[in-house]
Design an enzyme around this catalytic site. Structure first.
Site, mmCIF file in Angstrom:
data_model
loop_
_atom_site.group_PDB
_atom_site.id
_atom_site.type_symbol
_atom_site.label_atom_id
_atom_site.label_comp_id
_atom_site.label_asym_id
_atom_site.label_seq_id
_atom_site.Cartn_x
_atom_site.Cartn_y
_atom_site.Cartn_z
ATOM 1 N N GLY A 23 0.810 -1.211 0.000
ATOM 2 C CA GLY A 23 0.000 0.000 0.000
ATOM 3 C C GLY A 23 0.839 1.254 0.000
ATOM 4 O O GLY A 23 2.044 1.205 -0.261
ATOM 5 N N ASN A 24 0.207 2.377 0.252
ATOM 6 C CA ASN A 24 0.926 3.648 0.324
ATOM 7 C C ASN A 24 0.252 4.529 1.372
ATOM 8 O O ASN A 24 -0.769 4.155 1.941
ATOM 9 C CB ASN A 24 0.954 4.326 -1.050
ATOM 10 C CG ASN A 24 -0.429 4.620 -1.573
ATOM 11 O OD1 ASN A 24 -1.127 5.477 -1.063
ATOM 12 N ND2 ASN A 24 -0.855 3.856 -2.581
ATOM 13 N N ARG A 25 0.820 5.705 1.610
ATOM 14 C CA ARG A 25 0.372 6.521 2.734
ATOM 15 C C ARG A 25 -0.728 7.514 2.390
ATOM 16 O O ARG A 25 -1.041 8.380 3.208
ATOM 17 C CB ARG A 25 1.584 7.275 3.312
ATOM 18 C CG ARG A 25 2.555 6.352 4.037
ATOM 19 C CD ARG A 25 3.783 7.133 4.495
ATOM 20 N NE ARG A 25 3.424 8.305 5.267
ATOM 21 C CZ ARG A 25 4.235 9.340 5.483
ATOM 22 N NH1 ARG A 25 5.441 9.350 4.964
ATOM 23 N NH2 ARG A 25 3.842 10.359 6.201
ATOM 24 N N SER A 26 -1.318 7.417 1.214
ATOM 25 C CA SER A 26 -2.357 8.395 0.868
ATOM 26 C C SER A 26 -3.565 8.277 1.802
ATOM 27 O O SER A 26 -4.118 7.199 1.977
ATOM 28 C CB SER A 26 -2.813 8.184 -0.578
ATOM 29 O OG SER A 26 -3.841 9.099 -0.880
#
Ligand code: CTP
Ligand code: CA
Length: 236
Positions: free
Chosen positions: A33-36
């Protein structure tokens, strides 16, 4: 033109906004995933609705408290998971949209294999996860856009300096074929997960059409200002 830039300037305009971050499954309990947080995309949806647009918000893993800001009778929420789901939803929703805004942070790669069972340490060793590139969704949407439809992309950059950031962004805008590109400088403390934001807005041909900083809602208002202007130009 003045009246078109005041609240209500998006009356009747059909907008689809993607927001949040995709999650690419590894096994039933893990993902890449990512931090958005989805905050900027939610602010874009809320601002568009406030200005009269009919909004579809394609939401990739946005928390309930952030999503609460998108509660509005003119906002419909479509939840998605991985990049492939997002691509499918955006392709479908874009068919009836006047403006397509791709604010979601899409995983560039996904695991080649998704394990049906949880990976365990039992066999010993460290697992290697082979990756394959995901489709560039916004590039596909831009390539397939109808006459008069406006496609807006974002670029998250961690540059050395502003000149490098704008050069990279212009390259990205050209490669993806988007009409408007919103450039977001991100870092460990900036952009992602934060409440405030700072952007440059590139119009067709890479011209600087605006810049904004402050709350994500204020940034959203500036972005819609540029989009509304572009639509006026596109339609006349
Ligand atoms: N994007 C997309 N599909 C992907 C990757 C990105 O639609 N598979 C979109 C994002 O939603 C954003 C824009 O492309 O609107 C730019 O994303 P960014 O990650 O900055 O660009 P990339 O082309 O992925 O380049 P890189 O990550 O190498 O900087
Ligand atoms: Ca990327």
């Amino acid at each position: 033109a003045q009246a078109l830039l005041t609240p209500g300037d998006l009356a009747g305009v059909r907008v689809v906004v993607s927001a949040g971050g995709t999650r690419e499954p590894i096994d039933p309990v893990r993902f890449l995933g990512n931090r958005s947080s989805g905050r900027q995309g939610v602010a874009l949806a809320a601002e568009a609705a406030a200005r009269g647009a009919e909004v579809t918000l394609v939401s990739a893993h946005i928390s309930g408290d952030v999503l609460a800001e998108a509660r509005h009778p003119s906002i419909r929420i479509v939840p998605v998971g991985a990049a492939a789901d997002l691509a499918e939803a955006m392709t479908r929703e874009s068919e009836v949209a006047d403006v397509v805004v791709m604010a979601a942070a899409v995983a560039d790669y996904r695991p080649v294999q998704v394990s049906e069972r949880k990976l365990t340490k039992e066999g010993g060793g460290v697992p290697a996860i082979d990756l394959i590139e995901n489709e560039d969704i916004v590039a596909s949407l831009a390539a397939a856009r109808r006459p008069g439809q406006l496609v807006v992309g974002f670029a998250a950059e961690t540059p050395e300096d502003q000149a490098e950031m704008l050069a990279r962004a212009r390259g990205k805008q050209q490669r993806k074929g988007v009409d408007v590109l919103v450039v977001n400088e991100v870092g460990w403390e900036r952009g992602f997960e934060s409440v405030e934001n700072a952007v440059h807005i590139l119009g067709p041909g890479g011209v600087e059409a605006g810049a904004a900083s402050g709350s994500k809602r204020a940034v959203a208002a500036a972005i819609w200002g540029v989009i509304a202007e572009q639509r006026v130009l596109n339609l006349s």
